[in-house]
Design a protein around this motif. Sequence first.
Motif, mmCIF file in Angstrom:
data_model
loop_
_atom_site.group_PDB
_atom_site.id
_atom_site.type_symbol
_atom_site.label_atom_id
_atom_site.label_comp_id
_atom_site.label_asym_id
_atom_site.label_seq_id
_atom_site.Cartn_x
_atom_site.Cartn_y
_atom_site.Cartn_z
ATOM 1 N N LEU A 27 119.336 46.553 38.781
ATOM 2 C CA LEU A 27 118.328 45.020 38.807
ATOM 3 C C LEU A 27 118.443 45.400 40.741
ATOM 4 O O LEU A 27 119.611 44.819 41.208
ATOM 5 C CB LEU A 27 118.817 44.214 38.121
ATOM 6 C CG LEU A 27 117.433 42.547 38.642
ATOM 7 C CD1 LEU A 27 116.309 43.028 38.079
ATOM 8 C CD2 LEU A 27 117.830 41.311 37.902
ATOM 9 N N GLU A 28 117.287 45.704 41.287
ATOM 10 C CA GLU A 28 117.972 45.574 42.915
ATOM 11 C C GLU A 28 117.941 44.346 42.947
ATOM 12 O O GLU A 28 118.486 44.432 43.981
ATOM 13 C CB GLU A 28 116.631 46.050 43.439
ATOM 14 C CG GLU A 28 116.398 47.263 43.248
ATOM 15 C CD GLU A 28 114.989 48.140 44.022
ATOM 16 O OE1 GLU A 28 115.043 47.549 45.447
ATOM 17 O OE2 GLU A 28 114.524 49.484 43.493
ATOM 18 N N SER A 29 117.792 43.335 42.831
ATOM 19 C CA SER A 29 117.855 41.843 43.467
ATOM 20 C C SER A 29 119.109 41.301 42.830
ATOM 21 O O SER A 29 119.350 41.640 41.901
ATOM 22 C CB SER A 29 116.435 40.827 42.901
ATOM 23 O OG SER A 29 117.199 39.305 42.706
ATOM 24 N N GLY A 30 119.761 41.489 44.338
ATOM 25 C CA GLY A 30 121.698 40.928 44.207
ATOM 26 C C GLY A 30 121.674 41.819 44.785
ATOM 27 O O GLY A 30 122.923 41.441 45.078
ATOM 28 N N PRO A 31 122.087 43.031 44.591
ATOM 29 C CA PRO A 31 122.147 43.657 42.878
ATOM 30 C C PRO A 31 123.152 43.741 42.209
ATOM 31 O O PRO A 31 123.634 42.985 42.318
ATOM 32 C CB PRO A 31 121.780 44.972 44.326
ATOM 33 C CG PRO A 31 123.043 45.043 45.036
ATOM 34 C CD PRO A 31 122.969 43.785 45.148
ATOM 35 N N ARG A 32 122.140 43.920 40.529
ATOM 36 C CA ARG A 32 122.704 43.520 39.477
ATOM 37 C C ARG A 32 122.447 44.837 38.975
ATOM 38 O O ARG A 32 121.999 45.918 39.045
ATOM 39 C CB ARG A 32 122.428 42.892 38.927
ATOM 40 C CG ARG A 32 122.620 41.409 39.464
ATOM 41 C CD ARG A 32 123.670 40.304 39.956
ATOM 42 N NE ARG A 32 123.592 39.284 39.748
ATOM 43 C CZ ARG A 32 124.362 38.669 40.758
ATOM 44 N NH1 ARG A 32 124.130 39.847 41.907
ATOM 45 N NH2 ARG A 32 124.660 37.461 41.657
ATOM 46 N N VAL A 33 123.798 45.050 37.929
ATOM 47 C CA VAL A 33 123.724 45.844 36.609
ATOM 48 C C VAL A 33 123.403 44.512 35.308
ATOM 49 O O VAL A 33 124.409 43.782 35.133
ATOM 50 C CB VAL A 33 124.448 46.218 36.428
ATOM 51 C CG1 VAL A 33 124.835 47.867 34.836
ATOM 52 C CG2 VAL A 33 124.824 47.660 37.250
ATOM 53 N N LEU A 34 121.941 45.208 34.732
ATOM 54 C CA LEU A 34 121.879 44.254 33.711
ATOM 55 C C LEU A 34 122.711 44.906 32.337
ATOM 56 O O LEU A 34 122.387 45.939 32.276
ATOM 57 C CB LEU A 34 120.450 43.624 33.418
ATOM 58 C CG LEU A 34 119.823 43.039 34.081
ATOM 59 C CD1 LEU A 34 118.217 42.634 34.228
ATOM 60 C CD2 LEU A 34 121.183 41.298 34.316
ATOM 61 N N CYS A 35 123.021 44.070 31.596
ATOM 62 C CA CYS A 35 123.792 44.864 30.095
ATOM 63 C C CYS A 35 123.128 43.961 29.040
ATOM 64 O O CYS A 35 123.503 42.617 29.303
ATOM 65 C CB CYS A 35 125.122 44.362 30.182
ATOM 66 S SG CYS A 35 125.922 45.456 31.282
ATOM 67 N N GLY A 36 122.247 44.696 28.090
ATOM 68 C CA GLY A 36 122.109 43.677 26.537
ATOM 69 C C GLY A 36 123.076 44.624 25.830
ATOM 70 O O GLY A 36 123.718 45.233 25.040
#
Length: 96
Positions: A27-36
């Motif tokens: 996720l570029e906003s932040g930036p972040r990595v999202l984990c499901g």
Amino acid sequence: CIFDGLGALKHQQPALPAGPVLCIAGLESGPRVLCGHAKGQISSITLPSFVLKKHWQALERCKVQTLCTAGHDGIYVLGAENGTVQLWQRDASVDQ
């Protein structure tokens, strides 16, 4: 674990509290990595430090099967094991 191009260990951290990871999206906003996760949770990891920022319950009694970003404004789509699709957006106000 994170390794450099030569295979040397650069970063290591314990398993995430939300359990086994089934999918990952940047996720570029932040930036972040999202984990499901297998128990319906999502974790948000800050970059480039790879520090767990937050995790939350997104689904009840269902696995997060897929995550996909939908643009540069923090919007992402979550796909559930039961066919449900959810639209989420990162809220920068909770980061402070």
